[in-house]
Write a protein that holds these residues in place. Structure first.
Motif, PDB file in Angstrom:
ATOM      1  N   ASN A  80       0.785  -1.229   0.000  1.00 26.21           N
ATOM      2  CA  ASN A  80       0.000   0.000   0.000  1.00 26.21           C
ATOM      3  C   ASN A  80       0.820   1.283   0.000  1.00 26.21           C
ATOM      4  OD1 ASN A  80      -1.855  -2.029   1.979  1.00 26.21           O
ATOM      5  ND2 ASN A  80      -2.885  -1.097   0.240  1.00 26.21           N
ATOM      6  N   TYR A  81       2.137   1.155  -0.092  1.00 28.13           N
ATOM      7  CA  TYR A  81       2.972   2.356  -0.115  1.00 28.13           C
ATOM      8  C   TYR A  81       3.589   2.582  -1.492  1.00 28.13           C
ATOM      9  CZ  TYR A  81       2.563   2.647   4.938  1.00 28.13           C
ATOM     10  OH  TYR A  81       2.072   2.769   6.200  1.00 28.13           O
ATOM     11  N   TYR A  82       3.566   3.841  -1.911  1.00 28.66           N
ATOM     12  CA  TYR A  82       4.124   4.255  -3.189  1.00 28.66           C
ATOM     13  C   TYR A  82       5.145   5.348  -2.914  1.00 28.66           C
ATOM     14  CZ  TYR A  82       0.092   1.859  -5.184  1.00 28.66           C
ATOM     15  OH  TYR A  82      -0.847   0.914  -5.531  1.00 28.66           O
ATOM     16  N   TYR A  83       6.303   5.217  -3.491  1.00 31.85           N
ATOM     17  CA  TYR A  83       7.367   6.189  -3.269  1.00 31.85           C
ATOM     18  C   TYR A  83       7.490   7.072  -4.501  1.00 31.85           C
ATOM     19  CZ  TYR A  83       8.413   3.835   1.031  1.00 31.85           C
ATOM     20  OH  TYR A  83       8.315   3.328   2.301  1.00 31.85           O
ATOM     21  N   ASN A  84       7.338   8.367  -4.236  1.00 29.40           N
ATOM     22  CA  ASN A  84       7.215   9.341  -5.302  1.00 29.40           C
ATOM     23  C   ASN A  84       8.412  10.284  -5.371  1.00 29.40           C
ATOM     24  OD1 ASN A  84       3.980   9.403  -6.102  1.00 29.40           O
ATOM     25  ND2 ASN A  84       4.402   8.696  -4.032  1.00 29.40           N
ATOM     26  N   TRP A  85       8.674  10.746  -6.564  1.00 28.83           N
ATOM     27  CA  TRP A  85       9.583  11.868  -6.776  1.00 28.83           C
ATOM     28  C   TRP A  85       8.756  13.059  -7.220  1.00 28.83           C
ATOM     29  CZ3 TRP A  85      14.465  12.124  -5.178  1.00 28.83           C
ATOM     30  CH2 TRP A  85      15.169  10.940  -4.966  1.00 28.83           C
ATOM     31  N   ILE A  86       8.985  14.170  -6.545  1.00 31.87           N
ATOM     32  CA  ILE A  86       8.254  15.413  -6.796  1.00 31.87           C
ATOM     33  C   ILE A  86       9.268  16.538  -6.803  1.00 31.87           C
ATOM     34  CG2 ILE A  86       6.503  16.989  -5.842  1.00 31.87           C
ATOM     35  CD1 ILE A  86       5.311  14.422  -4.440  1.00 31.87           C
ATOM     36  N   ALA A 127       5.927   1.689  -6.973  1.00 30.49           N
ATOM     37  CA  ALA A 127       5.022   1.099  -5.997  1.00 30.49           C
ATOM     38  C   ALA A 127       5.729   0.019  -5.173  1.00 30.49           C
ATOM     39  CB  ALA A 127       3.830   0.490  -6.710  1.00 30.49           C
ATOM     40  N   TYR A 128       5.054  -0.399  -4.105  1.00 30.61           N
ATOM     41  CA  TYR A 128       5.586  -1.472  -3.264  1.00 30.61           C
ATOM     42  C   TYR A 128       5.829  -2.743  -4.086  1.00 30.61           C
ATOM     43  CZ  TYR A 128       0.675  -2.856  -3.394  1.00 30.61           C
ATOM     44  OH  TYR A 128      -0.581  -3.199  -3.816  1.00 30.61           O
ATOM     45  N   SER A 129       5.081  -2.889  -5.147  1.00 30.55           N
ATOM     46  CA  SER A 129       5.209  -4.057  -6.024  1.00 30.55           C
ATOM     47  C   SER A 129       6.398  -3.936  -6.984  1.00 30.55           C
ATOM     48  CB  SER A 129       3.937  -4.199  -6.853  1.00 30.55           C
ATOM     49  OG  SER A 129       3.755  -3.041  -7.651  1.00 30.55           O
ATOM     50  N   GLY A 130       6.920  -2.730  -7.109  1.00 30.34           N
ATOM     51  CA  GLY A 130       7.981  -2.471  -8.075  1.00 30.34           C
ATOM     52  C   GLY A 130       7.490  -1.832  -9.358  1.00 30.34           C
ATOM     53  N   ASP A 131       6.165  -1.746  -9.527  1.00 27.17           N
ATOM     54  CA  ASP A 131       5.602  -1.087 -10.708  1.00 27.17           C
ATOM     55  C   ASP A 131       5.919   0.399 -10.674  1.00 27.17           C
ATOM     56  OD1 ASP A 131       2.574  -3.112 -10.702  1.00 27.17           O
ATOM     57  OD2 ASP A 131       4.564  -3.485 -11.554  1.00 27.17           O
ATOM     58  N   THR A 132       6.116   0.963 -11.842  1.00 29.84           N
ATOM     59  CA  THR A 132       6.423   2.388 -11.941  1.00 29.84           C
ATOM     60  C   THR A 132       5.379   3.096 -12.802  1.00 29.84           C
ATOM     61  OG1 THR A 132       7.882   1.943 -13.823  1.00 29.84           O
ATOM     62  CG2 THR A 132       8.910   2.130 -11.655  1.00 29.84           C
ATOM     63  N   TYR A 133       5.226   4.380 -12.543  1.00 33.27           N
ATOM     64  CA  TYR A 133       4.324   5.219 -13.335  1.00 33.27           C
ATOM     65  C   TYR A 133       4.897   6.613 -13.358  1.00 33.27           C
ATOM     66  CZ  TYR A 133       0.039   7.064 -15.308  1.00 33.27           C
ATOM     67  OH  TYR A 133      -0.872   7.651 -16.142  1.00 33.27           O
ATOM     68  N   TYR A 134       4.871   7.237 -14.553  1.00 37.19           N
ATOM     69  CA  TYR A 134       5.528   8.527 -14.725  1.00 37.19           C
ATOM     70  C   TYR A 134       4.579   9.596 -15.241  1.00 37.19           C
ATOM     71  CZ  TYR A 134       9.544   5.371 -14.624  1.00 37.19           C
ATOM     72  OH  TYR A 134      10.459   4.411 -14.268  1.00 37.19           O
ATOM     73  N   ARG A 135       4.928  10.824 -14.956  1.00 35.55           N
ATOM     74  CA  ARG A 135       4.222  11.956 -15.537  1.00 35.55           C
ATOM     75  C   ARG A 135       4.383  11.849 -17.052  1.00 35.55           C
ATOM     76  NH1 ARG A 135       2.956  16.741 -13.147  1.00 35.55           N
ATOM     77  NH2 ARG A 135       2.410  18.458 -14.545  1.00 35.55           N
ATOM     78  N   PRO A 136       3.297  11.899 -17.781  1.00 30.47           N
ATOM     79  CA  PRO A 136       3.389  11.700 -19.237  1.00 30.47           C
ATOM     80  C   PRO A 136       4.381  12.627 -19.933  1.00 30.47           C
ATOM     81  CG  PRO A 136       1.121  11.516 -18.544  1.00 30.47           C
ATOM     82  CD  PRO A 136       1.890  11.954 -17.346  1.00 30.47           C
ATOM     83  N   SER A 137       4.421  13.886 -19.514  1.00 30.25           N
ATOM     84  CA  SER A 137       5.303  14.843 -20.184  1.00 30.25           C
ATOM     85  C   SER A 137       6.780  14.581 -19.900  1.00 30.25           C
ATOM     86  CB  SER A 137       4.937  16.269 -19.773  1.00 30.25           C
ATOM     87  OG  SER A 137       5.110  16.438 -18.370  1.00 30.25           O
ATOM     88  N   SER A 180       9.429  10.058 -21.210  1.00 30.34           N
ATOM     89  CA  SER A 180      10.494   9.658 -22.129  1.00 30.34           C
ATOM     90  C   SER A 180      11.886   9.900 -21.557  1.00 30.34           C
ATOM     91  CB  SER A 180      10.341  10.406 -23.458  1.00 30.34           C
ATOM     92  OG  SER A 180      10.522  11.800 -23.266  1.00 30.34           O
ATOM     93  N   ARG A 181      11.967  10.739 -20.521  1.00 28.71           N
ATOM     94  CA  ARG A 181      13.290  11.078 -19.954  1.00 28.71           C
ATOM     95  C   ARG A 181      13.497  10.522 -18.551  1.00 28.71           C
ATOM     96  NH1 ARG A 181      14.929  16.248 -18.995  1.00 28.71           N
ATOM     97  NH2 ARG A 181      12.853  17.158 -18.710  1.00 28.71           N
ATOM     98  N   THR A 182      12.495   9.859 -17.993  1.00 32.92           N
ATOM     99  CA  THR A 182      12.521   9.502 -16.573  1.00 32.92           C
ATOM    100  C   THR A 182      12.607   8.005 -16.344  1.00 32.92           C
ATOM    101  OG1 THR A 182      11.113  11.437 -16.138  1.00 32.92           O
ATOM    102  CG2 THR A 182      11.357   9.824 -14.369  1.00 32.92           C
ATOM    103  N   SER A 183      13.370   7.647 -15.321  1.00 26.26           N
ATOM    104  CA  SER A 183      13.414   6.261 -14.868  1.00 26.26           C
ATOM    105  C   SER A 183      13.526   6.249 -13.346  1.00 26.26           C
ATOM    106  CB  SER A 183      14.621   5.547 -15.473  1.00 26.26           C
ATOM    107  OG  SER A 183      14.707   4.222 -14.972  1.00 26.26           O
ATOM    108  N   ILE A 184      12.645   5.487 -12.714  1.00 24.59           N
ATOM    109  CA  ILE A 184      12.694   5.297 -11.269  1.00 24.59           C
ATOM    110  C   ILE A 184      12.928   3.819 -10.998  1.00 24.59           C
ATOM    111  CG2 ILE A 184      11.452   5.488  -9.088  1.00 24.59           C
ATOM    112  CD1 ILE A 184       9.865   7.801 -10.305  1.00 24.59           C
ATOM    113  N   SER A 185      13.912   3.536 -10.169  1.00 26.92           N
ATOM    114  CA  SER A 185      14.236   2.157  -9.825  1.00 26.92           C
ATOM    115  C   SER A 185      14.445   2.049  -8.324  1.00 26.92           C
ATOM    116  CB  SER A 185      15.494   1.709 -10.582  1.00 26.92           C
ATOM    117  OG  SER A 185      16.593   2.546 -10.258  1.00 26.92           O
ATOM    118  N   ARG A 186      14.681   0.829  -7.860  1.00 29.31           N
ATOM    119  CA  ARG A 186      14.891   0.656  -6.435  1.00 29.31           C
ATOM    120  C   ARG A 186      15.903  -0.447  -6.157  1.00 29.31           C
ATOM    121  NH1 ARG A 186       9.303  -2.339  -4.326  1.00 29.31           N
ATOM    122  NH2 ARG A 186       9.636  -4.314  -5.441  1.00 29.31           N
ATOM    123  N   ASP A 187      16.516  -0.368  -4.989  1.00 32.07           N
ATOM    124  CA  ASP A 187      17.406  -1.400  -4.476  1.00 32.07           C
ATOM    125  C   ASP A 187      16.820  -1.836  -3.138  1.00 32.07           C
ATOM    126  OD1 ASP A 187      19.426  -2.899  -3.269  1.00 32.07           O
ATOM    127  OD2 ASP A 187      21.024  -1.733  -4.177  1.00 32.07           O
TER     128      ASP A 187
END
Length: 122
Positions: free
Chosen positions: A33-39, A54-64, A67-74
């Motif tokens: 239930n936790y999502y880690y965001n960059w703002i 997301a806690y699952s590892g799924d990512t979602y980006y601002r559409p604009s 094309s330039r963004t990548s969020i990952s986790r360790d």
């Protein structure tokens, strides 16, 4: 208590890649239930949501910015990373890491990092 701490270079040259890390303590980034965001925030654009992992590892980006963004986790380090490629001076901002709790129809940010200033300049 949960703490989020952003880190990374404060100055990036145009066309290069911005890379920031958010280290989370006091809670696992894989907890449900936790999502880690960059703002980010700048005087010109105000607060701008960049994306989340997301806690699952799924990512979602601002559409604009997608094309330039990548969020990952360790997960072994309980860290998440933001990469923004081909930066321009318009990417100059204070970058925040923030945790979002989602349960059903309810959601809210409960913890924020202190933010880190990133300036894009040659």
């Amino acid at each position: 208590q949960v703490q989020l701490q952003e880190s990374g270079p404060g100055l990036v040259k145009p066309s290069q890649t911005l890379s920031l890390t958010c280290t989370v303590s006091g809670g696992s980034i894989t907890s449900s239930n936790y999502y880690y965001n960059w703002i980010r925030q700048s005087p010109e654009k105000g607060l701008e949501w960049i994306g989340h992992i997301a806690y699952s590892g799924d990512t979602y980006y601002r559409p604009s910015l997608k094309s330039r963004t990548s969020i990952s986790r360790d997960t072994s380090k309980n860290q998440l990373t933001l990469q923004l490629v081909s930066v321009t001076p318009e990417d100059t901002a204070v970058y925040y890491c923030a945790r979002l709790y989602v349960r059903g129809d309810w959601k809210g940010y409960d913890y924020w990092g202190q933010g880190t200033q990133v300036t894009v300049s040659s």
